[in-house]
Design an enzyme around this catalytic site. Structure first.
Site, short mmCIF file in Angstrom:
data_model
loop_
_atom_site.label_atom_id
_atom_site.label_comp_id
_atom_site.label_asym_id
_atom_site.label_seq_id
_atom_site.Cartn_x
_atom_site.Cartn_y
_atom_site.Cartn_z
N ARG A 28 0.83 -1.21 0.00
CA ARG A 28 0.00 0.00 0.00
C ARG A 28 0.86 1.26 0.00
NH1 ARG A 28 -3.34 -0.49 5.08
NH2 ARG A 28 -1.38 -1.42 5.71
N ASN A 46 -6.03 -3.02 2.53
CA ASN A 46 -5.94 -4.47 2.65
C ASN A 46 -7.34 -5.04 2.83
OD1 ASN A 46 -3.13 -4.50 2.52
ND2 ASN A 46 -2.87 -4.58 4.74
#
Length: 104
Positions: A28, A46
């Site tokens: 990320r 996530n």
């Protein structure tokens, strides 16, 4: 003013999901870094199933580069099995996001 209209007309967006080893490897963080460097807006997070999902919007060229990055590069320690792209939209009238964010 013409440039603003042209920028709005060229706005593309899509939803994505990336599969493989993409959690616990700073995926990320690197996704946000790539998006910020390329003028993209949106978000990523996530999922409980071990994938990373998100939305991105920007000019068509940056979107194409981002898709390639999500498919082939990712973070240095990630192992991407596949990426799925959905809800692809071109020529949006206005931006939905003001920056690219990581949702926790």
């Amino acid at each position: 003013m013409v440039a603003a209209g042209a920028a709005a007309a060229a706005l593309s967006s899509f939803d994505f999901e990336v599969f493989g080893k993409v959690q616990g490897v700073f995926f990320r963080k690197h996704t946000k870094r790539f998006a910020d460097a390329n003028g993209l807006r949106g978000w990523c997070k996530n999922t409980p199933s071990g994938t990373v999902v998100g939305q991105a919007e920007g000019n068509a060229s940056a979107i194409a580069d981002f898709k390639r990055w999500l498919l082939r590069t990712g973070s240095p320690k990630s192992r991407i099995q596949r990426a799925e792209f959905r809800a692809e939209r071109d020529n949006a009238a206005e931006a939905q996001f003001d920056s690219f964010k990581i949702i926790r």
